[in-house]
Design a protein around this motif. Sequence first.
Motif, PDB file in Angstrom:
ATOM      1  N   ALA A 335      49.334 116.303  85.520  1.00  0.00           N
ATOM      2  CA  ALA A 335      48.617 115.114  85.987  1.00  0.00           C
ATOM      3  C   ALA A 335      49.226 113.922  85.261  1.00  0.00           C
ATOM      4  O   ALA A 335      49.953 114.067  84.269  1.00  0.00           O
ATOM      5  N   GLU A 336      48.927 112.730  85.775  1.00  0.00           N
ATOM      6  CA  GLU A 336      49.429 111.531  85.122  1.00  0.00           C
ATOM      7  C   GLU A 336      48.644 111.294  83.831  1.00  0.00           C
ATOM      8  O   GLU A 336      47.408 111.223  83.834  1.00  0.00           O
ATOM      9  N   VAL A 337      49.385 111.175  82.732  1.00  0.00           N
ATOM     10  CA  VAL A 337      48.778 111.026  81.407  1.00  0.00           C
ATOM     11  C   VAL A 337      49.365 109.786  80.759  1.00  0.00           C
ATOM     12  O   VAL A 337      50.590 109.625  80.702  1.00  0.00           O
ATOM     13  N   ASP A 338      48.492 108.901  80.294  1.00  0.00           N
ATOM     14  CA  ASP A 338      48.914 107.707  79.556  1.00  0.00           C
ATOM     15  C   ASP A 338      48.977 108.059  78.075  1.00  0.00           C
ATOM     16  O   ASP A 338      48.006 108.554  77.488  1.00  0.00           O
ATOM     17  N   LEU A 339      50.136 107.823  77.444  1.00  0.00           N
ATOM     18  CA  LEU A 339      50.317 108.208  76.048  1.00  0.00           C
ATOM     19  C   LEU A 339      49.586 107.297  75.073  1.00  0.00           C
ATOM     20  O   LEU A 339      49.292 107.705  73.944  1.00  0.00           O
ATOM     21  N   VAL A 340      49.293 106.048  75.479  1.00  0.00           N
ATOM     22  CA  VAL A 340      48.638 105.117  74.551  1.00  0.00           C
ATOM     23  C   VAL A 340      47.239 105.598  74.175  1.00  0.00           C
ATOM     24  O   VAL A 340      46.886 105.653  72.986  1.00  0.00           O
ATOM     25  N   VAL A 470      46.743  90.325  74.027  1.00  0.00           N
ATOM     26  CA  VAL A 470      48.037  90.794  74.538  1.00  0.00           C
ATOM     27  C   VAL A 470      47.826  92.124  75.245  1.00  0.00           C
ATOM     28  O   VAL A 470      47.421  93.095  74.598  1.00  0.00           O
ATOM     29  N   PRO A 471      48.051  92.216  76.539  1.00  0.00           N
ATOM     30  CA  PRO A 471      47.880  93.503  77.241  1.00  0.00           C
ATOM     31  C   PRO A 471      48.966  94.490  76.853  1.00  0.00           C
ATOM     32  O   PRO A 471      50.104  94.117  76.617  1.00  0.00           O
ATOM     33  N   VAL A 472      48.561  95.737  76.778  1.00  0.00           N
ATOM     34  CA  VAL A 472      49.475  96.814  76.400  1.00  0.00           C
ATOM     35  C   VAL A 472      49.940  97.534  77.644  1.00  0.00           C
ATOM     36  O   VAL A 472      49.155  97.843  78.540  1.00  0.00           O
ATOM     37  N   ARG A 473      51.212  97.818  77.694  1.00  0.00           N
ATOM     38  CA  ARG A 473      51.778  98.508  78.844  1.00  0.00           C
ATOM     39  C   ARG A 473      51.422  99.989  78.833  1.00  0.00           C
ATOM     40  O   ARG A 473      51.369 100.615  77.766  1.00  0.00           O
ATOM     41  N   ARG A 474      51.208 100.525  79.986  1.00  0.00           N
ATOM     42  CA  ARG A 474      50.916 101.959  80.101  1.00  0.00           C
ATOM     43  C   ARG A 474      52.217 102.754  80.033  1.00  0.00           C
ATOM     44  O   ARG A 474      53.227 102.363  80.626  1.00  0.00           O
ATOM     45  N   ALA A 475      52.193 103.845  79.318  1.00  0.00           N
ATOM     46  CA  ALA A 475      53.326 104.774  79.232  1.00  0.00           C
ATOM     47  C   ALA A 475      52.883 106.084  79.870  1.00  0.00           C
ATOM     48  O   ALA A 475      52.378 106.989  79.189  1.00  0.00           O
ATOM     49  N   VAL A 476      53.036 106.174  81.185  1.00  0.00           N
ATOM     50  CA  VAL A 476      52.472 107.280  81.954  1.00  0.00           C
ATOM     51  C   VAL A 476      53.545 108.338  82.173  1.00  0.00           C
ATOM     52  O   VAL A 476      54.645 108.045  82.635  1.00  0.00           O
ATOM     53  N   VAL A 509      54.387 104.185  70.402  1.00  0.00           N
ATOM     54  CA  VAL A 509      54.610 104.527  71.811  1.00  0.00           C
ATOM     55  C   VAL A 509      55.550 103.491  72.402  1.00  0.00           C
ATOM     56  O   VAL A 509      55.355 102.280  72.206  1.00  0.00           O
ATOM     57  N   SER A 510      56.586 103.933  73.101  1.00  0.00           N
ATOM     58  CA  SER A 510      57.552 103.021  73.715  1.00  0.00           C
ATOM     59  C   SER A 510      58.001 103.578  75.054  1.00  0.00           C
ATOM     60  O   SER A 510      57.803 104.767  75.348  1.00  0.00           O
ATOM     61  N   VAL A 511      58.612 102.707  75.853  1.00  0.00           N
ATOM     62  CA  VAL A 511      59.087 103.070  77.195  1.00  0.00           C
ATOM     63  C   VAL A 511      60.534 102.608  77.316  1.00  0.00           C
ATOM     64  O   VAL A 511      60.847 101.444  77.024  1.00  0.00           O
ATOM     65  N   ASP A 512      61.404 103.530  77.719  1.00  0.00           N
ATOM     66  CA  ASP A 512      62.814 103.216  77.984  1.00  0.00           C
ATOM     67  C   ASP A 512      63.013 103.221  79.499  1.00  0.00           C
ATOM     68  O   ASP A 512      63.182 104.281  80.106  1.00  0.00           O
ATOM     69  N   ASP A 513      62.963 102.016  80.104  1.00  0.00           N
ATOM     70  CA  ASP A 513      63.043 101.929  81.565  1.00  0.00           C
ATOM     71  C   ASP A 513      64.385 102.404  82.124  1.00  0.00           C
ATOM     72  O   ASP A 513      64.410 103.130  83.124  1.00  0.00           O
ATOM     73  N   PRO A 514      65.536 102.006  81.538  1.00  0.00           N
ATOM     74  CA  PRO A 514      66.808 102.499  82.112  1.00  0.00           C
ATOM     75  C   PRO A 514      66.929 104.014  82.119  1.00  0.00           C
ATOM     76  O   PRO A 514      67.431 104.602  83.065  1.00  0.00           O
ATOM     77  N   ALA A 515      66.458 104.650  81.044  1.00  0.00           N
ATOM     78  CA  ALA A 515      66.533 106.114  80.970  1.00  0.00           C
ATOM     79  C   ALA A 515      65.358 106.801  81.625  1.00  0.00           C
ATOM     80  O   ALA A 515      65.345 108.037  81.735  1.00  0.00           O
ATOM     81  N   GLU A 516      64.340 106.025  82.064  1.00  0.00           N
ATOM     82  CA  GLU A 516      63.123 106.566  82.671  1.00  0.00           C
ATOM     83  C   GLU A 516      62.457 107.582  81.745  1.00  0.00           C
ATOM     84  O   GLU A 516      62.093 108.686  82.143  1.00  0.00           O
ATOM     85  N   ARG A 517      62.297 107.171  80.480  1.00  0.00           N
ATOM     86  CA  ARG A 517      61.689 108.045  79.486  1.00  0.00           C
ATOM     87  C   ARG A 517      60.601 107.278  78.738  1.00  0.00           C
ATOM     88  O   ARG A 517      60.673 106.053  78.556  1.00  0.00           O
ATOM     89  N   ALA A 518      59.575 108.007  78.341  1.00  0.00           N
ATOM     90  CA  ALA A 518      58.535 107.484  77.460  1.00  0.00           C
ATOM     91  C   ALA A 518      58.618 108.243  76.147  1.00  0.00           C
ATOM     92  O   ALA A 518      58.810 109.470  76.133  1.00  0.00           O
TER      93      ALA A 518
END
Length: 604
Positions: A335-340, A470-476, A509-518
């Motif tokens: 299922a979709e899980v948010d790491l934050v 400051v809104p926090v981005r979701r890392a799903v 918690v971080s998100v690497d958009d180019p690599a499509e990794r959380a």
Amino acid sequence: MHQTISERWNRISLRTKITGVTVLMLTLGLLVSGIGTAAMLRSYVEEQMASKLDTIATGDLTKYFEQDEGRSADLYGRDFADSEDVFVAVYRPSGEYVGNNWATTDRDTPRIPRTLTQAEVTELNPGEFTVIQLDDSSGAQTYRAVTALMPADNHGNYAPIIIAISSKDTERLLAVYLTIFFGFGLGVVLVGALLTRMLVTTTFTPLREVERTAAAIADGDFGQRLGGATPNTEVGRLNRSLNTMLNRIDRAFRDRARTIEQMRRFVGDASHELRTPLVSVRGYAELYRMGALQTPDEVAQAMDRIEKEAIRMGGLVEDLLALARLDEAKPLELAEVDLVPLARDAALDAMAANPGRVVTVIAPEEPGTADAAGERPADVEVELEPERPVTGAMSFAGATLARLRGRSPRGEGAGGGGGRRGSGQKAGAGASGASKRSGGSRNRGSSAETAATTVAPAPSAPEPKAPVTVPVRRAVVLAEENKIRQVITNLMANAIRFTTDGSPLEIRVSVDDPAERAMIEVVDHGEGIAPQIREKIFQRFWRADTSRTRETGGSGLGLAIVSSIVAAHNGTVDVVETPGGGATFRVSLPLAGSAAAPQPVTQG
């Protein structure tokens, strides 16, 4: 018989087969071309001889007879003229043979019929001259002849004649041609066989190398590899495929040996870990049975030790069972899980169990946001506070956290400690565990509740500004939530176990958009992990503390469980050095919707 021929054919080497087939095809080609050429040449010569005979028969035949004006004009009274190429035989109208022009020479004359009438000549030539074959003295049909009629006298009588020419020169020419052709053909076949053998031998040299390499591998030398062939050839492609296969086989053997070694160590370590508590339980039980425990305090102490060893043994069995289930590779309930929120809950749990700890959760910033000065913060530290008043460890952890931040805890006045916030909002106490103990519940999937961060101005500022949210981005990620919680919990437990009580911890918690990794990182500031053992710490039962004392750590299965869970989610886990000292455990998982994300199992 057919089976015997097939078996014999299969016993012949490939080089011999190719050479034999090539020579056979070359020989057949030469034979067909030679015989076909000779037949066509013979047919052409026959047509030329027939045309020559037709020309002679329709021409002036008197040139083959002597011309004497003083003698009789009767054909039969003339002598024959000398002619080396053309044979002429004359018959009377009644069919009686008169003579031929080669009678006075030593030439081999053809065998002609004794009689030849006009009717026979007319029958043999219904519309055009018919070529007939005549034998020579040896019986070979070396003469080609036609029959004709020519004037015999001035009274209108015609004499039957036979005109013949020899084909010996033509036959001799064809024989010479065939001799030369077969001589050259044999030479071409021999040279072709030699060149084919050399070419096949040269071409199959890499195959002999393959044979030798295969024999060496069969003898146990698995490091042998093939090479030397041109990559774009069949042998080159075969070598590449075989090298790939050998690499995989070699890797499979190494993995198998490593797995066997790990299994042996696993069984030995598991036996050791299980035997120790069993020995303790058995020892205290025997002391009790033998009456060595005299006082109630001694009995209580023995029962306490038995209970602790049983609890420890039960935890070990549960860890082993968890690893066994992970090894079964059962489908995950994805299922979709948010790491934050998971990081926030893990921080709260850790601070609830360890009130002296300060845990910071650093979450990714939502793109397009800025602080009050118009600048984008480098990261966002999430404030961890219980959502409702709690008691016990939670309230103590919240108060301690508030004092560390330099402000009043919830329930106290705002003016009690109005200091500035540090560089980051420190983590609160363990809400998930404490909420269960206090009967409360919390919505862990709400990203809005866990993502809001209040950034306060520094105390040195002359004029305080309004707080900025400051809104926090979701890392799903697509994962099984309980498994990811277990990963974070095990990493936090490992960090707490090997650091001092007052050492702070961070969950990033971080998100690497180019690599499509959380990524989720657990950062500690302890002694760190030596580079030479960083790859070993994820092995089962491996512990840096080789003494295996129970006071320094667990059984060595926590990080192995982490590695197995992360691998099941198509992720990776590694450990690096924390700047300034310590260890940073980094878990990388594919984002939900990426190509590397695990696919949910559909129910058929």
